[in-house]
Scaffold this active site. Structure first.
Site, PDB file in Angstrom:
ATOM      1  N   THR A  74       9.913 100.583   5.021  1.00 10.37           N
ATOM      2  CA  THR A  74      11.200  99.887   5.168  1.00 10.37           C
ATOM      3  C   THR A  74      11.126  98.938   6.359  1.00 10.37           C
ATOM      4  O   THR A  74      11.558  97.785   6.284  1.00 10.37           O
ATOM      5  CB  THR A  74      12.359 100.897   5.328  1.00 10.37           C
ATOM      6  OG1 THR A  74      12.552 101.561   4.080  1.00 10.37           O
ATOM      7  CG2 THR A  74      13.659 100.210   5.720  1.00 10.37           C
ATOM      8  N   ASN A 153       9.092 100.976  -7.854  1.00 11.48           N
ATOM      9  CA  ASN A 153       9.246 102.376  -7.457  1.00 11.48           C
ATOM     10  C   ASN A 153       9.961 103.240  -8.499  1.00 11.48           C
ATOM     11  O   ASN A 153       9.845 104.452  -8.479  1.00 11.48           O
ATOM     12  CB  ASN A 153       9.986 102.469  -6.117  1.00 11.48           C
ATOM     13  CG  ASN A 153      11.197 101.566  -6.064  1.00 11.48           C
ATOM     14  OD1 ASN A 153      11.070 100.347  -6.192  1.00 11.48           O
ATOM     15  ND2 ASN A 153      12.369 102.144  -5.886  1.00 11.48           N
ATOM     16  N   CYS A 327      15.761 106.428  -2.661  1.00 12.02           N
ATOM     17  CA  CYS A 327      16.604 105.852  -1.611  1.00 12.02           C
ATOM     18  C   CYS A 327      18.027 105.632  -2.089  1.00 12.02           C
ATOM     19  O   CYS A 327      18.945 105.567  -1.295  1.00 12.02           O
ATOM     20  CB  CYS A 327      16.018 104.526  -1.150  1.00 12.02           C
ATOM     21  SG  CYS A 327      14.288 104.683  -0.781  1.00 12.02           S
TER      22      CYS A 327
END
Length: 404
Positions: A74, A153, A327
């Site tokens: 990140t 992802n 996330c």
């Protein structure tokens, strides 16, 4: 076989025992600060950090001088996207990315929009891949950065990065690639793929959490504005005391990935196919989301029609899977990645992401097939829509009564 079974390797991976073993001395006896240049404790730490830098560089075909340590991907995404935008803004304020990027890239782009930058968000094809022609068409004289991930992802779909990189290179535009989900699983080479900036995470390749890296090209040199000020560590790109045990772990994880990746990919792909075929035999109305041909080995993203993904996850507590990315799976919105690919809201809501990896076994896969088969059938028994479809009713033709 231990219950619960872990099938969420895209969210994180267990630390490989060999990685842990390499890290341990740096918590206990070799505890020096890598920036302490005046004594042996610091020298030992620095030596270990530089050896790890070499390993990460080797894994992606880069030079060690091009690897910058960060606290994770990140931060790497933020440093790459914002750092490049801020450095090159005199040249232009236009950025190009894809709607299915990780939130770390998308939210960095949104932050830049608030600062006066203009961002073009491209739509992927139905199979999840981004057409390089769309990137080419989006470029303008004031475009300064293109950011496209290597593997998604959620769907594991692999973009044609070498082609996109070539288009950016020919236009003189900096190209950032979030390679978190691909590095260590499939080949990634910064030279062959024309990549200028690449984000890497340790915990997605059997290393520790809280450590990552950013590849920053030196020839032709790519410049960034630091997003973190301080003691000028990491050639001024990223200040802060280095996490020596974490970095050592990332180096070891990179070495293991380089040596074992290809053989592991064959084994994990076979497990993924066993899972896919098993589920398809057990259940009808099952859709694989995203290209099967262009995909990382361990990913299977499936929609089970007429089943609510969250209800299914509660029903299969013995198997750790996810609906959407780790996330954002705390929010009950359907996956923005699947929606951008044109998947209907209902199917996006019924999607489950399976992630297989280094420690997954055939026994675990077979257990998951049986469990999902049983639970999906049970949930569908409660669905009037499923019954209607089985009876040959076309739901699109039905005029639903307005409840108000």
């Amino acid at each position: 076989m231990k219950i619960p079974i872990y099938m969420d390797y895209h969210a994180t991976t267990p630390v490989d025992p060999r990685v842990l073993e390499a890290m341990l001395p740096y918590f206990t006896t070799e505890y020096g600060n890598a920036a302490s240049k005046s004594h042996a404790f610091g020298w030992k730490a620095e030596e270990a950090v530089e050896a790890a830098r070499e390993e990460v560089a080797k894994l992606i075909g880069a030079s060690a001088k091009e690897i910058v340590w960060t606290s994770g991907a990140t931060e790497s995404d933020n440093l790459a996207v914002k750092g490049a935008a801020h450095f090159y803004q005199a040249k232009g304020k236009h950025l190009v990315t894809c709607k299915t990027e990780h939130k770390a890239v998308l939210d960095s782009m949104h932050a830049l929009e608030r600062q006066g930058f203009e961002v073009t968000f491209l739509e992927p094809e139905r199979d999840g891949r981004l057409d390089p022609a769309k990137v080419k068409a989006a470029l303008r004289p004031d475009t300064i950065l293109v950011s496209v991930m290597h593997a998604n992802n959620e769907t594991g779909v692999v973009h044609p990065i070498a082609e996109i990189g070539r288009i950016a290179r020919e236009a003189g535009v900096v190209f950032h690639c979030d390679a978190v989900q691909s590095i260590g699983k499939i080949p990634f080479d910064v030279e062959a793929m024309n990549v200028d900036l690449a984000s890497i995470s340790a915990h997605k390749m059997y290393g520790p959490k809280g450590v990552g890296a950013l590849y920053v090209r030196r020839k032709p040199r790519v410049r960034l504005v630091a997003e973190m000020d301080g003691g000028g560590h990491e050639r001024g790109f990223r200040s802060g005391t280095l996490n020596v045990p974490g970095i050592v772990g990332m180096g070891k994880a990179a070495e293991l990935a380089r040596l074992e990746r290809d053989a592991e990919a064959v084994r994990v792909t076979a497990l993924r196919e066993r899972l896919r075929k098993g589920l398809e035999q057990e259940l009808d109305l099952l859709t694989v989301n995203g290209s099967l041909e262009h995909r990382v080995p361990g990913n299977l993203n499936v929609s089970f029609a007429y089943v609510e993904g969250e209800a299914l996850m509660m029903a299969v507590k013995d198997v750790a899977v996810s609906s959407g990315s780790a996330c954002t799976s705390a929010s009950l919105e359907p996956s923005y990645v699947l929606r951008a690919m044109g998947v209907s809201e209902d199917l996006a809501h019924s999607s489950i992401r399976f992630g297989l990896g280094r420690f997954s076994t055939e026994e675990e896969v077979d257990y998951a097939i049986r469990l999902f088969g049983e639970k999906v059938r049970k949930l569908r028994e409660m669905s009037p829509l499923y019954e209607m479809v089985k009876d040959g009713v076309d739901l699109n033709q039905i005029e639903w009564a307005n409840p108000h």
